[in-house]
Design a protein around this motif. Structure first.
Motif, short mmCIF file in Angstrom:
data_model
loop_
_atom_site.label_atom_id
_atom_site.label_comp_id
_atom_site.label_asym_id
_atom_site.label_seq_id
_atom_site.Cartn_x
_atom_site.Cartn_y
_atom_site.Cartn_z
N VAL A 1 29.53 40.02 36.32
CA VAL A 1 29.75 41.46 36.43
C VAL A 1 30.95 41.68 37.34
CG1 VAL A 1 28.82 43.67 37.23
CG2 VAL A 1 27.32 42.02 36.07
N GLN A 2 31.87 42.50 36.88
CA GLN A 2 33.02 42.86 37.70
C GLN A 2 32.77 44.25 38.29
OE1 GLN A 2 33.66 41.69 34.28
NE2 GLN A 2 33.49 39.72 35.34
N VAL A 3 33.11 44.39 39.56
CA VAL A 3 32.82 45.64 40.27
C VAL A 3 34.12 46.14 40.91
CG1 VAL A 3 31.44 46.72 42.07
CG2 VAL A 3 30.49 44.82 40.75
N VAL A 4 34.46 47.37 40.64
CA VAL A 4 35.71 47.93 41.17
C VAL A 4 35.43 49.28 41.82
CG1 VAL A 4 38.03 48.73 40.63
CG2 VAL A 4 37.09 46.76 39.42
N GLU A 5 35.82 49.40 43.09
CA GLU A 5 35.63 50.66 43.80
C GLU A 5 36.96 51.42 43.90
OE1 GLU A 5 33.26 47.68 46.57
OE2 GLU A 5 35.31 47.79 45.81
N SER A 6 36.86 52.71 44.12
CA SER A 6 38.04 53.53 44.37
C SER A 6 37.62 54.77 45.14
CB SER A 6 38.73 53.92 43.06
OG SER A 6 37.86 54.69 42.26
#
Length: 117
Positions: free
Chosen positions: A2-7
């Motif tokens: 699972v790839q997790v990207v915050e912003s």
């Protein structure tokens, strides 16, 4: 995997607001909870808020009434609306995605939130 990207992090004055977003991609079919943690300099990482796939939220006492977590299951995305921010909210905020039935947690790269005048 699972790839997790915050912003959505940034600098804000005390009393201000910010909205963080976290998007998960990859093997997301088994995700049943997503959460936000934060880590301030010299301190341990702590849970800020989490939300189940069914929409049940959980908050740390320190943010209750000020932060709101929400999710969009169709987009595998969670949001953290942070209002009435305080200097003590300053930290790197991380999105977490636990893998059900395992001790594995997928983490994003973190986004800096700084509350200062």
């Amino acid at each position: 995997q699972v790839q997790v990207v915050e912003s959505g992090g940034g600098l804000v004055q005390p009393g201000g607001s910010l909205r963080l977003s976290c998007a998960a991609s990859g093997s997301t079919f088994s995700i049943n909870v997503m959460g936000w943690y934060r880590q301030a300099p010299g301190k341990q990482r702590e849970l800020v808020a989490s939300i189940t796939k069914g929409g049940l939220p959980n908050y740390a006492d320190s943010v209750k009434g000020r932060f709101t977590i929400s999710g969009d299951n169709a987009k595998n995305t969670v949001y953290l609306q942070m209002n009435s921010l305080k200097p003590e909210d300053t930290a790197v905020y991380y999105c977490s995605v636990p893998r059900p039935g395992t001790r594995i947690t997928y983490w994003g790269q973190g986004t800096q939130v700084t509350v200062s005048s």
